[in-house]
Design a protein around this motif. Structure first.
Motif, short mmCIF file in Angstrom:
data_model
loop_
_atom_site.label_atom_id
_atom_site.label_comp_id
_atom_site.label_asym_id
_atom_site.label_seq_id
_atom_site.Cartn_x
_atom_site.Cartn_y
_atom_site.Cartn_z
N ALA A 81 51.38 75.03 46.94
CA ALA A 81 50.76 74.20 48.04
C ALA A 81 51.45 73.93 49.48
N GLU A 117 52.58 77.48 50.96
CA GLU A 117 51.00 77.84 51.79
C GLU A 117 50.85 77.41 52.64
N VAL A 118 50.99 75.61 52.78
CA VAL A 118 50.30 75.67 54.61
C VAL A 118 51.78 75.86 55.03
N VAL A 133 36.29 76.73 57.54
CA VAL A 133 37.49 76.74 56.80
C VAL A 133 37.63 74.83 56.74
N MET A 134 36.78 73.96 57.70
CA MET A 134 36.54 72.59 57.45
C MET A 134 35.07 72.53 56.34
N THR A 135 34.19 73.31 56.30
CA THR A 135 32.66 72.69 56.47
C THR A 135 33.13 73.67 54.58
N LYS A 150 35.69 73.23 52.64
CA LYS A 150 35.89 72.19 51.60
C LYS A 150 35.08 70.98 50.84
N GLY A 151 33.90 71.13 51.30
CA GLY A 151 32.85 70.10 50.21
C GLY A 151 31.72 71.07 50.56
N LEU A 162 30.62 67.75 58.09
CA LEU A 162 30.99 68.63 57.65
C LEU A 162 31.55 68.83 56.72
N SER A 163 32.01 67.81 55.88
CA SER A 163 32.70 68.08 55.01
C SER A 163 32.74 66.98 53.55
N LEU A 164 32.00 66.74 52.57
CA LEU A 164 31.64 65.91 52.17
C LEU A 164 32.56 65.63 50.52
N GLN A 165 33.52 66.12 50.80
CA GLN A 165 33.92 65.78 49.55
C GLN A 165 35.03 64.55 49.32
N ALA A 172 37.90 68.37 63.36
CA ALA A 172 38.82 68.26 61.86
C ALA A 172 39.54 67.27 61.74
N THR A 201 36.35 64.96 59.98
CA THR A 201 36.27 65.69 58.34
C THR A 201 37.19 65.17 57.73
N ASN A 202 38.35 65.13 57.97
CA ASN A 202 39.68 64.58 57.26
C ASN A 202 38.79 62.74 57.21
N GLN A 247 36.14 60.67 56.01
CA GLN A 247 35.93 60.74 54.33
C GLN A 247 36.90 59.80 53.90
N SER A 303 44.19 71.19 54.73
CA SER A 303 42.88 70.38 54.50
C SER A 303 42.70 72.18 53.30
N ARG A 304 43.43 73.21 53.90
CA ARG A 304 42.30 73.92 52.47
C ARG A 304 43.61 73.76 51.59
N VAL A 305 44.19 73.56 51.29
CA VAL A 305 44.68 73.82 49.89
C VAL A 305 45.15 72.73 49.45
N PHE A 318 46.87 69.31 50.97
CA PHE A 318 47.61 69.13 50.46
C PHE A 318 47.55 67.41 51.84
#
Lengths: 79, 368
Positions: free
Chosen positions: A9, A12-13, A74-76, A78-79, B58-61, B186, B189-190, B193, B270-272, B274
């Protein structure tokens, strides 16, 4: 260490950050330079060259906008 | 009934933490736009507030795992969550007062670790989690952003170097509107949450939601989004000054690169999944954009103070969380202890607010 840190990870980052950072910087810089150059050419009466630089600026702007849309996706995602 | 009172108190404290998170991190998304005159201060802060609010939806993880993997989940109770939140709020207020950008996430984790240490002993803290989720990312985030921003600013200068400075500066300022907007989204979103995760955790601990739920009640989403948005709009001008003009004197290209690279690193992380701190990333980006132009352009003394604050965040928040938990247990296991502590906290914040009002009003002139 493998359990403490997900090295895959992290890698990848790193590469994604470098690629995205460089991509957006190059696209924006080329777009800005193209706009500035188009203005210079227009003032010098070289309209065809000005048109070429303007077209370059438009392409760069489209790439930048696509990057913004991609970032929101990418943001959307996530969840 | 007493546990319901405690739940209400924990939820209110979580929203207060969310407010300080937004307030503290306004600088992350607005400072560079303000210092390069890409946007007027109030517009930059207003835009950041709206986009932070939107970003929260945007995201509800759910970050139900705030401190997940760092402390044993079975020992997390409403009093420990409350003490952890107070520890984080206190550290956020202290670093804001000193004008130092520091990670709200690390403060929250620190507060929780301290409270759990006192409540359940050292065996409840997972050291591997602390190293993997806090220590390593705290080193990686600023270094990565610094190096990428340094590389990017050199390339940007190379591309635009021969053009007239006026259109170039205007172009990068326009770019900053978008890069700053992305950062704000961003961030919302982060960070919103985290608060949603804390509230869900409290609802689960109180038996209002089933354990292991992934569902976030709508009122939790709205209240968390509103708190971080309001906090952002309130603007932590002291940190904005530090990030916007005290580390480096920024030109529009540097501002754009710092924000663009910041957004790229945060989204890549965020994508991975980390866990990187937005504060560490943006601060690293600002330093990298300055240092690549000229090493002496960075005020390394200010940078050193910021790094020291980062190192101290976890232990200081942990010590506060531990002290708050220990103090609250003096009043028994009910809601009385947290009520007393909340009253003391509100009184302390009121004193700071009154002192601020009596001082000169904040003048957000940050231009280079």
């Amino acid at each position: 260490m493998g359990t403490i840190l997900d090295a895959g990870a992290l890698l990848e980052v790193v590469w994604a950050s470098v690629a995205a950072g460089l991509g957006i910087t190059v696209a924006a810089s080329v777009g800005i330079a193209s706009v500035a150059r188009a203005g210079t050419e227009r003032r010098a009466g070289r309209t065809s060259r000005a048109f070429g630089w303007t077209a370059g600026a438009v392409v760069a702007a489209v790439i930048c906008l696509a990057a913004v849309v991609g970032a929101v996706l990418v943001m959307t995602a996530k969840g | 009934m007493p546990t319901d009172a405690l739940l209400v108190l924990v939820v209110a404290t979580a929203l207060a933490f969310d407010f300080t998170n937004g307030f503290h991190d306004t600088a992350n998304v607005a400072a560079t736009s303000i210092s390069t005159r890409a946007l007027p201060p109030r517009v930059a802060v207003g835009m950041a507030a709206v986009l932070n609010f939107v970003g929260a939806f945007l995201s509800l993880q759910v970050a139900a795992t705030v401190a997940g993997g760092i402390v044993e989940p079975g020992v997390v109770t409403l009093p420990t969550v409350f003490a952890g939140l107070v520890g984080a709020i206190v550290w956020n207020v202290v670093t804001w007062y000193l004008g130092l950008p520091s990670s709200s996430s690390h403060a929250l984790i620190g507060g929780m670790v301290g409270a759990v240490l006192v409540a359940a002993g050292p065996e409840s803290v997972l050291v591997d989690g602390l190293v993997g989720k806090v220590a390593i990312p705290a080193v990686v985030a600023p270094l990565l952003a610094l190096l990428v921003a340094g590389l990017c600013i050199l390339i940007a200068y190379r591309i635009v170097g021969r053009q007239r400075p006026g259109p170039v500066a205007r172009g990068f300022r326009l770019g900053q509107v978008f890069s700053g907007g992305l950062l704000a989204l961003a961030h919302g979103t982060n960070d919103a949450q985290k608060t949603m995760g804390v509230i869900v955790l409290a609802l689960v601990a109180n038996g209002d939601l089933p354990a292991g739920t992934t569902e976030v009640p709508f009122w939790v989403v709205v209240s968390s989004a509103a708190s971080i948005g309001l906090g952002t709009y309130s603007g932590g001008w002291r940190i904005i000054r530090t990030l916007g003009s005290r580390i480096i004197r920024m030109d529009p290209a540097q501002g754009f690169v710092a924000q663009g690279v910041g957004a790229a690193v945060i989204l890549a992380a965020s994508r991975v999944g980390f866990p990187l701190s937005t504060t560490h990333v943006i601060t690293g980006g600002v330093m990298g954009a300055g240092a690549a132009k000229r090493l002496s352009a960075v005020r390394w003394g200010v940078a050193g103070n910021i790094a020291l604050a980062w190192v101290l965040t976890l232990p200081a928040a942990a010590a506060t969380g531990a002290a708050v938990y220990a103090f609250s247990t003096l009043f028994g296991s009910g809601a009385l202890g947290p009520v007393v502590i909340a009253a003391l906290l509100i009184a302390g914040l009121a004193v700071i607010a009154i002192k601020r009002v009596r001082q000169t009003p904040p003048a957000p002139e940050l231009v280079t």
